[in-house]
Write an enzyme that holds these catalytic residues in place. Sequence first.
Site, PDB file in Angstrom:
ATOM      1  N   HIS A   1       3.184  -6.535   3.366  1.00 53.51           N
ATOM      2  CA  HIS A   1       2.492  -5.876   2.248  1.00 53.51           C
ATOM      3  C   HIS A   1       3.265  -6.086   0.939  1.00 53.51           C
ATOM      4  CE1 HIS A   1       0.173  -2.291   0.535  1.00 53.51           C
ATOM      5  NE2 HIS A   1       1.164  -2.454  -0.336  1.00 53.51           N
ATOM      6  N   GLU A   2       4.597  -5.881   0.986  1.00 53.18           N
ATOM      7  CA  GLU A   2       5.405  -5.995  -0.238  1.00 53.18           C
ATOM      8  C   GLU A   2       5.556  -7.456  -0.671  1.00 53.18           C
ATOM      9  OE1 GLU A   2       5.636  -3.292  -1.671  1.00 53.18           O
ATOM     10  OE2 GLU A   2       5.413  -1.964   0.037  1.00 53.18           O
TER      11      GLU A   2
ATOM     12  N   GLN B   1       5.102  -3.580  -9.164  1.00 52.03           N
ATOM     13  CA  GLN B   1       4.455  -2.262  -9.226  1.00 52.03           C
ATOM     14  C   GLN B   1       5.060  -1.361 -10.302  1.00 52.03           C
ATOM     15  OE1 GLN B   1       4.733  -1.743  -4.692  1.00 52.03           O
ATOM     16  NE2 GLN B   1       2.894  -0.594  -5.220  1.00 52.03           N
TER      17      GLN B   1
ATOM     18  N   GLY C   1       7.412   1.569   0.864  1.00 53.91           N
ATOM     19  CA  GLY C   1       7.894   0.344   0.236  1.00 53.91           C
ATOM     20  C   GLY C   1       7.437   0.244  -1.200  1.00 53.91           C
TER      21      GLY C   1
ATOM     22  N   HIS D   1       2.682  -8.420  -2.687  1.00 57.88           N
ATOM     23  CA  HIS D   1       2.759  -7.960  -4.083  1.00 57.88           C
ATOM     24  C   HIS D   1       3.437  -9.007  -4.966  1.00 57.88           C
ATOM     25  CE1 HIS D   1       1.177  -3.915  -4.434  1.00 57.88           C
ATOM     26  NE2 HIS D   1       1.853  -3.479  -3.383  1.00 57.88           N
TER      27      HIS D   1
ATOM     28  N   CYS E   1      -1.271   2.066  -0.495  1.00 58.65           N
ATOM     29  CA  CYS E   1      -0.425   1.404  -1.495  1.00 58.65           C
ATOM     30  C   CYS E   1      -0.159   2.390  -2.624  1.00 58.65           C
ATOM     31  CB  CYS E   1      -1.150   0.167  -2.022  1.00 58.65           C
ATOM     32  SG  CYS E   1      -0.240  -0.718  -3.295  1.00 58.65           S
ATOM     33  N   LEU E   2       1.081   2.441  -3.091  1.00 58.84           N
ATOM     34  CA  LEU E   2       1.408   3.366  -4.191  1.00 58.84           C
ATOM     35  C   LEU E   2       0.651   3.010  -5.468  1.00 58.84           C
ATOM     36  CD1 LEU E   2       5.258   3.875  -3.689  1.00 58.84           C
ATOM     37  CD2 LEU E   2       3.409   5.440  -3.071  1.00 58.84           C
TER      38      LEU E   2
HETATM   39 ZN   LIG Z   1       1.495  -1.771  -2.271  1.00 51.96          ZN
END
Ligand SMILES: [Zn+2]
Length: 185
Positions: free
Chosen positions: A134-135, A50, A45, A138, A92-93
């Site tokens: 999670h997203e 991000q 995701g 963000h 997480c990216l």
């Molecule tokens: Zn993340």
Amino acid sequence: MVREIIIWPDPILKELAKPVDRVDDSIRRLLDDMSETMYAADGVGLAAPQIAVLKRVITIDTSPRQEGQKLIHLVNPEIVKTEGETTYTEGCLSIPGEAEDVERAAKVWVRALGYDGKAFELECEGLLAIAVQHECDHLQGTLFVDHLSSLKRELIRKRMKKLKAEHAAERADEVKGAKRHERAL
Ligand SMILES: [Zn+2]
């Protein structure tokens, strides 16, 4: 186009993302860039903050880790109902190489606008439910590390700062290398 993913800690990741007025071609381009960036990074995701875009836009694809799933576009997502509890080891990216257990709802119902701008509601379980939570976090400026103890969070912050310093040094070396090459010509 693959965009650069912002690495935590960075003030932009703490900002509140703004709702999208309508899903037009510029939002669809953003969604395309986000899915391309997410796949290039082998992520499940990605949220627009991000890639330094403060809009309430998310892409998720839990396949092939989760059966029967595909790419999902969520614009202005809202979790309208949750059920149960679960713990999942999340990464997480924006926090590469780190993974920690986070407590989440086991099941969520999310309402959003899709790629075509139409409203829909989705029932999410398993990894998809984790990814949606999670997203959506963000978009509120919250990262998975904010769900951890401050001790764990500070250890990860130190490692990320070191990683960022290494990246910056590598980039500086690349620039120097390019200059040497220019002179060699
Ligand atoms: Zn993340």
